[in-house]
Design a protein around this motif. Structure first.
Motif, PDB file in Angstrom:
ATOM      1  N   GLN A 131       0.842  -1.205   0.000  1.00  9.55           N
ATOM      2  CA  GLN A 131       0.000   0.000   0.000  1.00  9.55           C
ATOM      3  C   GLN A 131       0.875   1.253   0.000  1.00  9.55           C
ATOM      4  O   GLN A 131       0.593   2.222  -0.694  1.00  9.55           O
ATOM      5  N   LEU A 132       1.930   1.182   0.791  1.00 13.31           N
ATOM      6  CA  LEU A 132       2.842   2.328   0.886  1.00 13.31           C
ATOM      7  C   LEU A 132       3.447   2.643  -0.482  1.00 13.31           C
ATOM      8  O   LEU A 132       3.441   3.793  -0.938  1.00 13.31           O
ATOM      9  N   TYR A 133       3.963   1.612  -1.158  1.00  9.44           N
ATOM     10  CA  TYR A 133       4.562   1.814  -2.474  1.00  9.44           C
ATOM     11  C   TYR A 133       3.537   2.384  -3.445  1.00  9.44           C
ATOM     12  O   TYR A 133       3.839   3.308  -4.206  1.00  9.44           O
ATOM     13  N   ALA A 134       2.326   1.831  -3.390  1.00 13.97           N
ATOM     14  CA  ALA A 134       1.274   2.302  -4.300  1.00 13.97           C
ATOM     15  C   ALA A 134       0.967   3.769  -4.028  1.00 13.97           C
ATOM     16  O   ALA A 134       0.843   4.586  -4.947  1.00 13.97           O
ATOM     17  N   ARG A 135       0.896   4.100  -2.742  1.00 16.07           N
ATOM     18  CA  ARG A 135       0.577   5.482  -2.380  1.00 16.07           C
ATOM     19  C   ARG A 135       1.685   6.433  -2.840  1.00 16.07           C
ATOM     20  O   ARG A 135       1.426   7.480  -3.430  1.00 16.07           O
ATOM     21  N   LEU A 136       2.939   6.036  -2.616  1.00 15.64           N
ATOM     22  CA  LEU A 136       4.054   6.908  -3.000  1.00 15.64           C
ATOM     23  C   LEU A 136       4.131   7.054  -4.516  1.00 15.64           C
ATOM     24  O   LEU A 136       4.428   8.132  -5.030  1.00 15.64           O
ATOM     25  N   LYS A 137       3.849   5.949  -5.224  1.00 17.32           N
ATOM     26  CA  LYS A 137       3.869   6.027  -6.686  1.00 17.32           C
ATOM     27  C   LYS A 137       2.794   6.972  -7.189  1.00 17.32           C
ATOM     28  O   LYS A 137       3.021   7.759  -8.106  1.00 17.32           O
ATOM     29  N   ALA A 138       1.621   6.885  -6.576  1.00 15.92           N
ATOM     30  CA  ALA A 138       0.515   7.758  -6.995  1.00 15.92           C
ATOM     31  C   ALA A 138       0.863   9.220  -6.732  1.00 15.92           C
ATOM     32  O   ALA A 138       0.670  10.088  -7.592  1.00 15.92           O
ATOM     33  N   LEU A 139       1.414   9.486  -5.548  1.00 20.44           N
ATOM     34  CA  LEU A 139       1.790  10.873  -5.220  1.00 20.44           C
ATOM     35  C   LEU A 139       2.879  11.380  -6.162  1.00 20.44           C
ATOM     36  O   LEU A 139       2.819  12.511  -6.643  1.00 20.44           O
ATOM     37  N   SER A 140       3.869  10.509  -6.446  1.00 23.55           N
ATOM     38  CA  SER A 140       4.947  10.914  -7.350  1.00 23.55           C
ATOM     39  C   SER A 140       4.389  11.282  -8.707  1.00 23.55           C
ATOM     40  O   SER A 140       4.781  12.277  -9.311  1.00 23.55           O
ATOM     41  N   GLN A 142       1.288  12.201  -9.426  1.00 20.91           N
ATOM     42  CA  GLN A 142       0.428  13.387  -9.349  1.00 20.91           C
ATOM     43  C   GLN A 142       1.247  14.680  -9.426  1.00 20.91           C
ATOM     44  O   GLN A 142       0.819  15.654 -10.036  1.00 20.91           O
ATOM     45  N   TYR A 143       2.436  14.671  -8.828  1.00 22.18           N
ATOM     46  CA  TYR A 143       3.224  15.906  -8.780  1.00 22.18           C
ATOM     47  C   TYR A 143       4.456  15.880  -9.688  1.00 22.18           C
ATOM     48  O   TYR A 143       5.303  16.762  -9.611  1.00 22.18           O
ATOM     49  N   GLY A 144       4.571  14.836 -10.510  1.00 20.85           N
ATOM     50  CA  GLY A 144       5.698  14.781 -11.435  1.00 20.85           C
ATOM     51  C   GLY A 144       7.038  14.636 -10.736  1.00 20.85           C
ATOM     52  O   GLY A 144       8.030  15.230 -11.135  1.00 20.85           O
ATOM     53  N   LEU A 145       7.078  13.839  -9.674  1.00 23.05           N
ATOM     54  CA  LEU A 145       8.299  13.769  -8.869  1.00 23.05           C
ATOM     55  C   LEU A 145       9.304  12.704  -9.317  1.00 23.05           C
ATOM     56  O   LEU A 145      10.471  12.781  -8.979  1.00 23.05           O
ATOM     57  N   GLN A 146       8.861  11.701 -10.026  1.00 24.84           N
ATOM     58  CA  GLN A 146       9.779  10.674 -10.557  1.00 24.84           C
ATOM     59  C   GLN A 146      10.748  10.112  -9.529  1.00 24.84           C
ATOM     60  O   GLN A 146      11.933  10.451  -9.504  1.00 24.84           O
ATOM     61  N   GLY A 159      19.652  15.793  -6.652  1.00 24.19           N
ATOM     62  CA  GLY A 159      18.339  16.250  -7.096  1.00 24.19           C
ATOM     63  C   GLY A 159      17.249  15.253  -6.720  1.00 24.19           C
ATOM     64  O   GLY A 159      16.151  15.630  -6.295  1.00 24.19           O
ATOM     65  N   GLU A 160      17.567  13.967  -6.866  1.00 20.72           N
ATOM     66  CA  GLU A 160      16.584  12.932  -6.511  1.00 20.72           C
ATOM     67  C   GLU A 160      16.335  12.908  -5.005  1.00 20.72           C
ATOM     68  O   GLU A 160      15.197  12.747  -4.556  1.00 20.72           O
ATOM     69  N   GLN A 161      17.410  13.080  -4.239  1.00 19.73           N
ATOM     70  CA  GLN A 161      17.244  13.099  -2.782  1.00 19.73           C
ATOM     71  C   GLN A 161      16.337  14.250  -2.350  1.00 19.73           C
ATOM     72  O   GLN A 161      15.528  14.123  -1.449  1.00 19.73           O
ATOM     73  N   GLN A 162      16.488  15.363  -3.058  1.00 14.23           N
ATOM     74  CA  GLN A 162      15.637  16.496  -2.737  1.00 14.23           C
ATOM     75  C   GLN A 162      14.164  16.175  -3.042  1.00 14.23           C
ATOM     76  O   GLN A 162      13.272  16.546  -2.295  1.00 14.23           O
ATOM     77  N   ARG A 163      13.942  15.441  -4.144  1.00 10.44           N
ATOM     78  CA  ARG A 163      12.567  15.058  -4.468  1.00 10.44           C
ATOM     79  C   ARG A 163      11.998  14.134  -3.396  1.00 10.44           C
ATOM     80  O   ARG A 163      10.808  14.189  -3.099  1.00 10.44           O
ATOM     81  N   VAL A 164      12.854  13.292  -2.813  1.00 11.63           N
ATOM     82  CA  VAL A 164      12.388  12.426  -1.724  1.00 11.63           C
ATOM     83  C   VAL A 164      11.939  13.291  -0.537  1.00 11.63           C
ATOM     84  O   VAL A 164      10.885  13.045   0.063  1.00 11.63           O
ATOM     85  N   GLU A 165      12.719  14.305  -0.234  1.00 12.83           N
ATOM     86  CA  GLU A 165      12.350  15.203   0.873  1.00 12.83           C
ATOM     87  C   GLU A 165      10.995  15.876   0.596  1.00 12.83           C
ATOM     88  O   GLU A 165      10.175  16.025   1.497  1.00 12.83           O
ATOM     89  N   ILE A 166      10.790  16.262  -0.647  1.00 11.58           N
ATOM     90  CA  ILE A 166       9.525  16.912  -0.994  1.00 11.58           C
ATOM     91  C   ILE A 166       8.377  15.909  -0.871  1.00 11.58           C
ATOM     92  O   ILE A 166       7.336  16.194  -0.281  1.00 11.58           O
ATOM     93  N   GLU A 192      15.737  23.442 -13.201  1.00 10.18           N
ATOM     94  CA  GLU A 192      14.544  23.527 -14.060  1.00 10.18           C
ATOM     95  C   GLU A 192      13.491  22.508 -13.638  1.00 10.18           C
ATOM     96  O   GLU A 192      12.315  22.813 -13.552  1.00 10.18           O
ATOM     97  N   GLU A 193      13.951  21.264 -13.379  1.00 14.36           N
ATOM     98  CA  GLU A 193      13.014  20.217 -12.953  1.00 14.36           C
ATOM     99  C   GLU A 193      12.336  20.590 -11.645  1.00 14.36           C
ATOM    100  O   GLU A 193      11.124  20.461 -11.503  1.00 14.36           O
ATOM    101  N   LEU A 194      13.132  21.078 -10.705  1.00 14.38           N
ATOM    102  CA  LEU A 194      12.568  21.455  -9.402  1.00 14.38           C
ATOM    103  C   LEU A 194      11.528  22.565  -9.572  1.00 14.38           C
ATOM    104  O   LEU A 194      10.437  22.497  -9.010  1.00 14.38           O
ATOM    105  N   LEU A 195      11.871  23.563 -10.372  1.00 13.14           N
ATOM    106  CA  LEU A 195      10.934  24.677 -10.546  1.00 13.14           C
ATOM    107  C   LEU A 195       9.629  24.162 -11.166  1.00 13.14           C
ATOM    108  O   LEU A 195       8.542  24.607 -10.811  1.00 13.14           O
ATOM    109  N   GLY A 196       9.755  23.186 -12.086  1.00 18.15           N
ATOM    110  CA  GLY A 196       8.562  22.570 -12.690  1.00 18.15           C
ATOM    111  C   GLY A 196       7.706  21.871 -11.642  1.00 18.15           C
ATOM    112  O   GLY A 196       6.473  22.007 -11.636  1.00 18.15           O
ATOM    113  N   ILE A 197       8.359  21.147 -10.753  1.00 21.35           N
ATOM    114  CA  ILE A 197       7.640  20.441  -9.681  1.00 21.35           C
ATOM    115  C   ILE A 197       6.919  21.446  -8.781  1.00 21.35           C
ATOM    116  O   ILE A 197       5.761  21.262  -8.416  1.00 21.35           O
TER     117      ILE A 197
END
Ligand SMILES: Nc1ncnc2c1ncn2[C@@H]1O[C@H](COP(=O)(O)OP(=O)(O)O)[C@@H](O)[C@H]1O
Ligand SMILES: [Mg+2]
Length: 502
Positions: A131-140, A142-146, A159-166, A192-197
């Motif tokens: 469930q956790l993985y599914a939830r995180l995938k859905a959130l990622s 929804q917000y384009g976090l990859q 950059g990826e670590q920062q996306r994890v924090e977000i 650029e990616e961060l600003l997009g997120i």
């Protein structure tokens, strides 16, 4: 209207229906410093709002108050119209505030998913992994976090670590997201990616506070800007209605110029030459893999690159602080070194300004006369340095560790640039400094170049590289992957080279 708006609308009070955060007359003192002095700040729902100010202006303190790390000495906090009082960060998290700190707080050996649930009230055990993985995938999505929830953090780029924090803050239900200088560690493409997120998050109703001192990013992504200076609010403006110059002026309190004004260089004879230079990192891995470069008298050669691609090894191998494994380094003249490690190699924090100003030659005449220190000579010399390099210090007896970063760097500059030298090696010379100090150091480096000195500038600040360099070399994974002249420099092309995609 998104679900988030609807849910915030239900607790909005009539007085301020569109405000996510109101900070009123916030004051916070630390021993000897008023970090925030009656600061006012308002964040609208769904806006991206920059908090802009020089180092020490009070930005982090204000946000640490908003995220429950500090209690203010005075003032009021309202969230969605309601007065709140936070006694600990968990109170702020429960109220919907998420903060991405300047230094990430992830556990390297854990997976993304484990990091995200770490410290959540429900704990690791109670969460069903699927469930956790599914939830995180859905959130990622929804917000384009990859982000791959199963990846271990040490495998991820900054950059990826920062996306994890977000993602962590969103997963905890943050409706207000605070990012403290988030772009300092990123490549231009990651920025650029961060600003997009951030744009996606804001469009879906998250209200965002973006702390920065980089005017271009602020102009690119923020709706409004609040400027702090010396713990006071200077004002709040719409980015649409102002220019970078105006923001810089609000921030510094006077006009500043960052455009390239120096004439084209007239390079002379070679002064520094590296041929097929190899060196290992501290961990014994090949950090420099066949570097070739030459710096001539009267030019500034900039080494661009993302931190960790061999910059430190390059600096140290030239300064003879690291063994050369293979190749040749020739210095045709004396080297002045402005080190990236200011506390280790640059200054001794527990020594006075005076002692630091003669650190290199304390055994030489006139500071040392037949084995005795000549204090008068040292003090006179230090006083001259303080005056010439505009070092703001209570006295020359003050411990160097007590000075601000900008003034500490002026001591190093003063000490290193006051001698007869033909080559300057400047590594990250303005890291962590504020606009006034940066401007000063840039002028000094340009003055060196005009005086015919060969300058090698190693910097992860692309703006600095572009502003100062006559030629730019890009360092990527221990190789020089590109060479560009100042005239043909293009930030996009440089960014690709820095990411190894040139
Ligand atoms: N925990 C602390 N203890 C003492 N002084 C602090 C502390 N945090 C910040 N300060 C001081 O408060 C002032 C504002 O700092 P800060 O809020 O970090 O500014 P900014 O984030 O704008 O660079 C600075 O003079 C800083 O040295
Ligand atoms: Mg800060």
């Amino acid at each position: 209207m998104t679900e988030r708006d609807a849910c915030s609308a239900s607790i909005v009070d009539v007085a301020s229906p569109s405000l996510a955060v109101e900070l009123k007359d916030i004051s916070k003192r630390f021993p000897g410093v008023v970090a925030n002095d009656g600061v006012n700040f308002e964040l609208r729902i769904g806006e991206i709002h920059a908090l802009l100010g020089e180092n020490g202006a009070g930005k982090t303190t204000l946000m640490n108050i908003l995220c429950g790390l500090y209690e203010p000495d005075a003032g009021e906090i309202r969230l969605f119209g309601q007065p709140v009082r936070f006694r600990a960060p968990r109170d702020a998290i429960a109220a919907g505030i998420g903060m991405v700190h300047q230094h990430f707080m992830l556990v390297d050996s854990f997976t993304v998913a484990d990091n995200i649930i770490l410290g959540q009230p429900s704990g690791i055990l109670k969460q069903n992994e699927k469930q956790l993985y599914a939830r995180l995938k859905a959130l990622s999505a929804q917000y384009g976090l990859q982000i791959d929830p199963a990846a271990e953090v040490w495998h991820l780029s900054v950059g990826e670590q920062q996306r994890v924090e977000i993602l962590k803050t969103i997963d905890r239900g943050a409706r207000i997201l605070i990012l403290d200088e988030p772009t300092a560690v990123l490549t231009p493409q990651e920025v650029e990616e961060l600003l997009g997120i951030l744009r996606t998050l804001a469009a879906q109703g998250t209200s965002i506070i973006f702390i920065s001192h980089k005017l271009k990013e602020v102009m690119a992504v923020c709706d409004r800007v609040t400027v702090l200076r010396d713990g006071h609010t200077v004002g709040t403006v719409e980015t649409r209605a102002c220019s970078e110059q105006q923001l810089a002026q609000m921030m510094v309190g006077r006009a500043v110029s960052f455009s390239r004004t120096q004439p084209a260089s007239q390079p002379g004879a070679p002064r520094l030459n590296l041929r097929n230079v190899w060196a290992d990192s501290d961990r014994g891995l090949p950090a420099l893999q066949g570097i070739n470069l030459t710096v001539h008298a009267g030019e500034i050669v900039g080494i661009a690159g993302v931190d960790g691609n061999g910059q430190r090894e390059l600096e140290e191998v030239i300064a003879r602080l690291r063994p050369l494994k293979q190749g040749e380094i020739n210095l045709m003249g004396t080297l002045a070194h402005i080190p990236s490690d200011r506390n280790g190699m640059g200054l001794l924090a527990d020594f006075s300004v005076a002692e630091n100003s003669v650190l290199r030659e304390v055994n030489n005449f006139p500071f040392n006369q037949r084995g005795f220190l000549n204090l008068r000579a040292i003090w006179n010399y230090a006083l001259q340095l303080v005056q010439k390099f505009g070092i703001r210090t209570p006295s020359i007896q003050t411990l160097a560790g007590k000075l601000s970063g900008g003034n500490a760097q002026r001591i190093i500059l003063g000490r290193e640039l006051s001698h007869n030298h033909q080559i300057v090696l400047a590594a990250q010379p303005t890291r962590g400094l504020d606009i006034s100090a940066i401007e000063y150091i840039h002028h000094q480096l340009i003055a060196q170049r005009s005086a015919g000195v060969a300058v090698l500038l190693i910097s992860t600040e692309l703006e600095e590289i572009l502003r100062l360099s006559d030629r730019i070399l890009v360092l990527y994974e221990g190789h020089i992957v590109g060479a560009i002249t100042a005239q043909e420099a293009d930030i996009h092309h440089l960014g690709l080279l820095m990411a190894g995609k040139g």
